[in-house]
Design a protein around this motif. Structure first.
Motif, PDB file in Angstrom:
ATOM      1  N   LYS A   1       0.835  -1.200   0.000  1.00  0.00           N
ATOM      2  CA  LYS A   1       0.000   0.000   0.000  1.00  0.00           C
ATOM      3  C   LYS A   1       0.870   1.249   0.000  1.00  0.00           C
ATOM      4  N   PHE A   2       1.932   1.240   0.806  1.00  0.00           N
ATOM      5  CA  PHE A   2       2.825   2.393   0.854  1.00  0.00           C
ATOM      6  C   PHE A   2       3.521   2.584  -0.488  1.00  0.00           C
ATOM      7  N   ILE A   3       4.023   1.490  -1.057  1.00  0.00           N
ATOM      8  CA  ILE A   3       4.706   1.571  -2.355  1.00  0.00           C
ATOM      9  C   ILE A   3       3.772   2.139  -3.418  1.00  0.00           C
ATOM     10  N   ARG A   4       2.525   1.673  -3.406  1.00  0.00           N
ATOM     11  CA  ARG A   4       1.546   2.140  -4.391  1.00  0.00           C
ATOM     12  C   ARG A   4       1.277   3.642  -4.244  1.00  0.00           C
ATOM     13  N   ARG A   5       1.076   4.083  -3.016  1.00  0.00           N
ATOM     14  CA  ARG A   5       0.767   5.493  -2.781  1.00  0.00           C
ATOM     15  C   ARG A   5       1.982   6.388  -3.024  1.00  0.00           C
ATOM     16  N   PHE A   6       3.159   5.920  -2.641  1.00  0.00           N
ATOM     17  CA  PHE A   6       4.359   6.717  -2.881  1.00  0.00           C
ATOM     18  C   PHE A   6       4.645   6.803  -4.381  1.00  0.00           C
ATOM     19  N   GLY A   7       4.346   5.705  -5.087  1.00  0.00           N
ATOM     20  CA  GLY A   7       4.497   5.728  -6.541  1.00  0.00           C
ATOM     21  C   GLY A   7       3.589   6.768  -7.182  1.00  0.00           C
TER      22      GLY A   7
ATOM     23  N   ARG B   1       2.925  11.888 -10.041  1.00  0.00           N
ATOM     24  CA  ARG B   1       2.341  13.232 -10.107  1.00  0.00           C
ATOM     25  C   ARG B   1       3.435  14.300 -10.132  1.00  0.00           C
ATOM     26  N   ALA B   2       4.466  14.102  -9.339  1.00  0.00           N
ATOM     27  CA  ALA B   2       5.568  15.059  -9.321  1.00  0.00           C
ATOM     28  C   ALA B   2       6.240  15.135 -10.690  1.00  0.00           C
ATOM     29  N   GLN B   3       6.438  13.960 -11.298  1.00  0.00           N
ATOM     30  CA  GLN B   3       7.053  13.930 -12.631  1.00  0.00           C
ATOM     31  C   GLN B   3       6.155  14.604 -13.664  1.00  0.00           C
ATOM     32  N   ALA B   4       4.834  14.358 -13.562  1.00  0.00           N
ATOM     33  CA  ALA B   4       3.886  14.965 -14.505  1.00  0.00           C
ATOM     34  C   ALA B   4       3.874  16.491 -14.383  1.00  0.00           C
ATOM     35  N   GLU B   5       4.113  16.994 -13.186  1.00  0.00           N
ATOM     36  CA  GLU B   5       4.124  18.438 -12.952  1.00  0.00           C
ATOM     37  C   GLU B   5       5.508  19.047 -13.163  1.00  0.00           C
ATOM     38  N   GLY B   6       6.476  18.204 -13.520  1.00  0.00           N
ATOM     39  CA  GLY B   6       7.822  18.703 -13.782  1.00  0.00           C
ATOM     40  C   GLY B   6       8.565  19.125 -12.532  1.00  0.00           C
ATOM     41  N   LYS B   7       8.213  18.559 -11.386  1.00  0.00           N
ATOM     42  CA  LYS B   7       8.860  18.903 -10.128  1.00  0.00           C
ATOM     43  C   LYS B   7       9.724  17.735  -9.644  1.00  0.00           C
TER      44      LYS B   7
ATOM     45  N   GLU C   1       3.071  19.419   0.295  1.00  0.00           N
ATOM     46  CA  GLU C   1       2.713  19.071  -1.090  1.00  0.00           C
ATOM     47  C   GLU C   1       2.654  17.551  -1.260  1.00  0.00           C
ATOM     48  N   MET C   2       3.634  16.878  -0.694  1.00  0.00           N
ATOM     49  CA  MET C   2       3.634  15.419  -0.799  1.00  0.00           C
ATOM     50  C   MET C   2       2.465  14.811  -0.020  1.00  0.00           C
ATOM     51  N   GLU C   3       2.144  15.371   1.137  1.00  0.00           N
ATOM     52  CA  GLU C   3       1.018  14.875   1.925  1.00  0.00           C
ATOM     53  C   GLU C   3      -0.293  15.035   1.170  1.00  0.00           C
ATOM     54  N   ALA C   4      -0.439  16.169   0.448  1.00  0.00           N
ATOM     55  CA  ALA C   4      -1.656  16.388  -0.342  1.00  0.00           C
ATOM     56  C   ALA C   4      -1.800  15.322  -1.426  1.00  0.00           C
ATOM     57  N   LEU C   5      -0.682  14.995  -2.070  1.00  0.00           N
ATOM     58  CA  LEU C   5      -0.711  13.947  -3.095  1.00  0.00           C
ATOM     59  C   LEU C   5      -0.965  12.580  -2.467  1.00  0.00           C
ATOM     60  N   TRP C   6      -0.421  12.383  -1.272  1.00  0.00           N
ATOM     61  CA  TRP C   6      -0.669  11.111  -0.551  1.00  0.00           C
ATOM     62  C   TRP C   6      -2.163  10.924  -0.309  1.00  0.00           C
ATOM     63  N   GLN C   7      -2.822  11.996   0.122  1.00  0.00           N
ATOM     64  CA  GLN C   7      -4.259  11.933   0.378  1.00  0.00           C
ATOM     65  C   GLN C   7      -5.027  11.692  -0.919  1.00  0.00           C
ATOM     66  N   GLU C   8      -4.561  12.270  -2.029  1.00  0.00           N
ATOM     67  CA  GLU C   8      -5.170  11.993  -3.331  1.00  0.00           C
ATOM     68  C   GLU C   8      -5.058  10.506  -3.674  1.00  0.00           C
TER      69      GLU C   8
END
Length: 263
Positions: A225-231, A236-242, A251-258
């Motif tokens: 589950k952690f691997i999936r969510r961290f992936g 998302r970071a790569q898609a946003e160019g960050k 920012e990472m926590e917001a994506l984690w919740q997503e």
């Protein structure tokens, strides 16, 4: 038994005989050289079971069966035992340890069966090491802790009610916290902190046992589950160019919740 199953097993034995003569790699193997491969195959089967992948389970069982046949072939060559001896030994053991099936002992629940099983194991000549002596030394620590708890419980050393285990868990959490509070002080002892963490893990594994949860599978589920969510965060970071390292924790926590909401 269906003839095709016996034919398949006989085919495997014939192939093993031929490989042992004609294949340089197979001819070279010993009990010691196969040991690590056997451990690896066992873990691959465990992975397949955790994934509930029937095709992989079938394949990995075949790989493990090959090792049983291989060891039996080596034993035969040393005039120690053959595959027939191996099969008959486990048949005899199963009959002996299931008197509720093959004799007049009564066991109406799985727990009663396990208690009888452990008591019978202690009576066997090669089990004169005490209740916990039969736990393999090389088992992974979590699996070993689970088996230790099972064996101790079979001898009557267990909580009277499963709910009582939580008092022990809370006690161990308190002791971990006590050692952590000493961090940075002259009295801080890292080895003592490690010991207290070990006691906490042991208590939690016993809690899992009492509630019929396999702690190994539970932790592996959380790992995946952690691997999936961290992936998801990485994608998302790569898609946003960050670059991931440039993102804030918020920012990472917001994506984690997503990621959690998307599951």
């Amino acid at each position: 038994m269906e003839d095709r199953r016996l034919e398949a097993f006989a085919r495997l034995l014939d192939i093993m005989d031929e490989l042992r003569v004609k294949c340089p790699w197979d001819r070279k193997q010993t009990f010691q050289s196969l040991r690590n491969n056997t451990i690896e195959e066992t873990y691959e089967l465990a992975d397949a079971i955790a994934d509930n992948d029937m095709e992989s389970i079938r394949e990995e069982l075949g790989d493990l069966l090959l090792h049983v046949v291989f060891y039996s072939k080596l034993g035969d060559e040393q005039n120690a035992f053959d595959i027939g001896d191996v099969a008959n030994a486990i048949c005899d053991k199963l009959i002996y340890r299931h008197p509720h099936v093959f004799a007049d002992v009564h066991a109406d629940t799985p727990d009663e069966v396990m208690q009888n099983w452990e008591q019978l194991k202690l009576k066997e000549k090669h089990k004169k090491k005490g209740v916990l002596g039969g736990v393999p030394r090389s088992l992974p620590a979590m699996v070993k802790a689970f088996r230790i708890g099972e064996k101790a419980a079979s001898a009557g050393f267990d909580w009277e009610k499963k709910e009582d285990v939580w008092a022990k868990v809370k006690e161990e959490i308190g002791e971990v916290q006590q050692e952590m509070d000493r961090a940075g002080s002259a009295s801080f002892d890292r080895e003592k902190l490690q010991e207290e963490f070990g006691d906490l893990f042991f208590a939690m594994i016993n809690a899992a046992r009492l509630y019929h949860v396999d702690p190994e599978l539970a932790l592996e589920h959380s790992n995946k589950k952690f691997i999936r969510r961290f992936g998801y965060i990485e994608d998302r970071a790569q898609a946003e160019g960050k670059p991931l390292g440039s993102m804030t924790l918020d920012e990472m926590e917001a994506l984690w919740q997503e990621a959690k909401k998307s599951e």
